[in-house]
Design an enzyme around this catalytic site. Structure first.
Site, mmCIF file in Angstrom:
data_model
loop_
_atom_site.group_PDB
_atom_site.id
_atom_site.type_symbol
_atom_site.label_atom_id
_atom_site.label_comp_id
_atom_site.label_asym_id
_atom_site.label_seq_id
_atom_site.Cartn_x
_atom_site.Cartn_y
_atom_site.Cartn_z
ATOM 1 N N GLY A 163 2.976 18.712 5.014
ATOM 2 C CA GLY A 163 2.468 17.614 4.485
ATOM 3 C C GLY A 163 3.715 16.552 4.439
ATOM 4 O O GLY A 163 3.554 15.385 3.782
ATOM 5 N N THR B 22 -2.389 13.964 0.453
ATOM 6 C CA THR B 22 -1.468 14.614 -0.125
ATOM 7 C C THR B 22 -0.738 13.804 -1.490
ATOM 8 O O THR B 22 -0.873 14.469 -2.637
ATOM 9 C CB THR B 22 -0.192 14.851 0.924
ATOM 10 O OG1 THR B 22 -0.508 15.430 2.048
ATOM 11 C CG2 THR B 22 1.274 15.636 0.319
ATOM 12 N N LYS C 261 11.773 2.152 5.537
ATOM 13 C CA LYS C 261 12.250 2.159 4.298
ATOM 14 C C LYS C 261 13.469 1.298 4.013
ATOM 15 O O LYS C 261 14.035 0.717 3.165
ATOM 16 C CB LYS C 261 12.748 3.780 4.113
ATOM 17 C CG LYS C 261 11.180 4.487 3.852
ATOM 18 C CD LYS C 261 11.572 5.728 3.864
ATOM 19 C CE LYS C 261 10.240 6.723 3.782
ATOM 20 N NZ LYS C 261 10.447 8.287 4.120
ATOM 21 N N ASP D 23 9.992 5.596 10.461
ATOM 22 C CA ASP D 23 9.834 5.750 9.226
ATOM 23 C C ASP D 23 10.959 5.173 8.377
ATOM 24 O O ASP D 23 11.096 4.479 7.487
ATOM 25 C CB ASP D 23 9.299 7.097 9.067
ATOM 26 C CG ASP D 23 9.198 7.193 7.322
ATOM 27 O OD1 ASP D 23 8.123 7.056 6.740
ATOM 28 O OD2 ASP D 23 9.977 8.015 6.654
ATOM 29 N N GLU E 263 7.250 1.613 -5.255
ATOM 30 C CA GLU E 263 8.335 2.427 -5.507
ATOM 31 C C GLU E 263 8.432 3.872 -4.440
ATOM 32 O O GLU E 263 9.222 4.280 -4.054
ATOM 33 C CB GLU E 263 8.556 2.949 -7.014
ATOM 34 C CG GLU E 263 9.573 4.091 -7.325
ATOM 35 C CD GLU E 263 11.158 3.429 -7.131
ATOM 36 O OE1 GLU E 263 11.463 2.674 -8.029
ATOM 37 O OE2 GLU E 263 11.645 3.960 -6.184
ATOM 38 N N ALA F 63 -11.866 6.868 -3.527
ATOM 39 C CA ALA F 63 -12.361 6.638 -2.139
ATOM 40 C C ALA F 63 -11.657 7.718 -1.503
ATOM 41 O O ALA F 63 -10.320 7.692 -1.391
ATOM 42 C CB ALA F 63 -12.032 5.411 -1.350
ATOM 43 N N ALA G 249 2.883 4.314 -21.559
ATOM 44 C CA ALA G 249 2.337 2.951 -21.191
ATOM 45 C C ALA G 249 1.768 2.078 -22.155
ATOM 46 O O ALA G 249 1.775 0.939 -22.160
ATOM 47 C CB ALA G 249 1.340 3.173 -20.179
HETATM 48 N N1 HSE Z 1 7.395 11.288 6.465
HETATM 49 C C1 HSE Z 1 7.924 10.989 5.417
HETATM 50 C C2 HSE Z 1 9.327 11.894 5.359
HETATM 51 C C3 HSE Z 1 7.434 10.932 4.284
HETATM 52 O O1 HSE Z 1 9.204 12.663 6.124
HETATM 53 O O2 HSE Z 1 10.114 11.369 4.663
HETATM 54 C C4 HSE Z 1 7.697 10.363 3.030
HETATM 55 O O3 HSE Z 1 7.777 9.043 3.022
#
Ligand code: HSE
Length: 434
Positions: free
Chosen positions: A185, A13, A203, A199, A127, A43, A33
């Site tokens: 995705g 994605t 972060k 997750d 980022e 890859a 830039a």
């Molecule tokens: N799985 C993460 C979310 C993707 O749903 O925020 C972005 O980091």
């Protein structure tokens, strides 16, 4: 000037989005830039139907990209900690700059990665690892550099926010919405990372480091997911004027740093309480600036690519500069990081929503109130509902003032041992964010 050559590892994605944005906006990006940015190798495990790679050389071996002497910058978009770590370390050892969207990798292995990058004089830009398309790393690291940051609070998992929003607004089931998030995705390869808060904790760990100048300490983050939230609590929260959001909170206190992800009641009139669907938002409170709010798409093909490509532009601009004078990876100079400890959840302080199921007996409310007052817990409001038809129990909903988690744990234990209280007490933390 010759274009900078980039190798993309992973054409899923985000990789597909990155390729498409680089191609579509090539001229605009080169104007920014100062040089063109050319994808010299990709890859991929399988072709991405949303991405026409044309004559770009393709391999199925990510290490072929990392070892390709032509490549100046490796873009790591394969995710995970194992192969991705090896790939990034090898790219750094080969003297290549790295751009990654991999929050797990940075949160867990970032200290080691940045140390090696400094030794080799290369940049590792990340980022896209936090809040997808929102340039919040750059904002905190550079735009808020004047401030002592007091706290950061964010909706930083799009999948979780999408699930909570659809459940609240459309009454859809948890599983049904999760499936849609996977098809779009948004969700992680292992969606428990989204719904259990892992997750978001990755972060938050990164945000806390750049906000407070502490090393990355994912292992110390407290994580609670959204899987046990009930529609009853969502409804009671609404009735009290709150929304339930899955929030990451990092707060600097005298004793240490709070680092916690959990469902949270937020007053419904706060802007952040109205961030819905897959959107993310991060509030940052600094001593000079006050409260700021950064909002945007937290996941998805092109929003995340927007951050990856912005990092590429940054890398191209800085690659000829003296490595000692670049913006530090974690915002603070590496030898100036602080050892202020991350606090265990028991030492964190918050207000609470409690739901108690009680027998309809005289005096039960007085008993509940006295358990709380004996422990110095101040009640802000109480809502008592009619007895439930199926069990005859009365749901008693309380909001408390701020208290240490340890005291609340003791109070909940005492409440659960009252004869007229049935089952477990539901506890959700409350943040007013003011
Ligand atoms: N799985 C993460 C979310 C993707 O749903 O925020 C972005 O980091």
């Amino acid at each position: 000037m010759k274009p900078v050559k980039v190798g993309i590892c992973g054409l899923g994605t985000v990789g597909g989005g990155t390729f498409n944005v680089l191609k579509r906006n090539a001229e605009e990006i080169a104007r920014r830039a100062g040089r063109g940015i050319e994808v010299a190798q990709i890859a991929q495990r399988r072709p991405n139907p949303k991405c026409d790679t044309g004559i770009t050389p393709i391999t199925d071996d990510v290490f072929a990209v990392v070892d390709n002497p032509e490549i100046d910058v490796v873009v790591e978009l394969i995710g995970g900690y194992t192969v991705a770590r090896e790939l990034v370390m090898r790219a750094i050892n080969n003297g290549k700059h790295v751009v990654t969207a991999n929050k797990a990798l940075i949160a867990v292995h970032g200290n080691e990665i940045f140390a090696r990058a400094r030794e080799k004089g290369v940049i590792v830009a990340f980022e896209a690892s936090v809040a997808g398309g929102i340039p919040v790393i750059k904002a905190v690291r550079e735009g808020l550099a004047a401030n002592r940051i007091n706290w950061v609070a964010g909706i930083i998992n799009g999948t979780g926010n999408f699930i909570l929003t659809e459940m609240r607004e459309k009454g859809r089931t948890f599983e049904d919405v999760l499936k849609e998030a996977q098809a779009l995705g948004y969700a992680e390869a292992d969606p428990t990372f989204d719904v259990e808060g892992i997750d978001a904790a990755h972060k938050l760990t990164i945000l806390a480091s750049i906000a407070f100048g502490i090393p990355l300490q994912f292992d110390k983050a407290y994580t609670e997911g959204i899987t046990t939230l009930t529609t009853a609590d969502v409804g009671y929260a609404e009735a009290l004027g709150y929304r339930i959001k899955h929030l990451g909170v990092a707060r600097s206190t005298e004793k240490g740093i709070e680092l916690r992800v959990h469902p949270t009641l937020i007053p419904a009139d706060r802007l952040i309480a109205n961030v819905n669907g897959v959107m993310n938002a991060v509030m940052v409170n600094g001593d000079a600036v006050g409260s700021t709010l950064f909002y945007g798409a937290g996941a998805g093909m092109e929003p995340t690519a927007s951050s990856v490509v912005a990092d590429l532009v940054d890398v191209v601009r800085a690659m000829t500069s003296d490595p000692e004078n670049r913006v530090p990876h974690l915002a603070f100079q590496p030898d100036a990081l602080s050892d202020h400890p991350v606090l265990p959840i028991e030492a964190c302080e918050s207000a609470y929503y409690l739901r108690i199921q009680a027998k309809d007996h005289p005096g039960v409310l007085a008993q509940v109130a006295s358990v709380l007052s004996e422990r110095g817990i101040n009640i802000e409001s109480i809502m008592q509902k009619e007895a439930e038809e199926h069990d005859g129990l009365i749901p008693m909903i309380l909001l408390t003032h701020r208290v240490h988690e340890q005291h609340m744990n003791e109070a909940i234990k005492a409440l659960e041992s009252l004869e007229d209280v049935v089952g477990a007490v539901v506890r959700i933390r409350v943040e007013h964010l003011n």
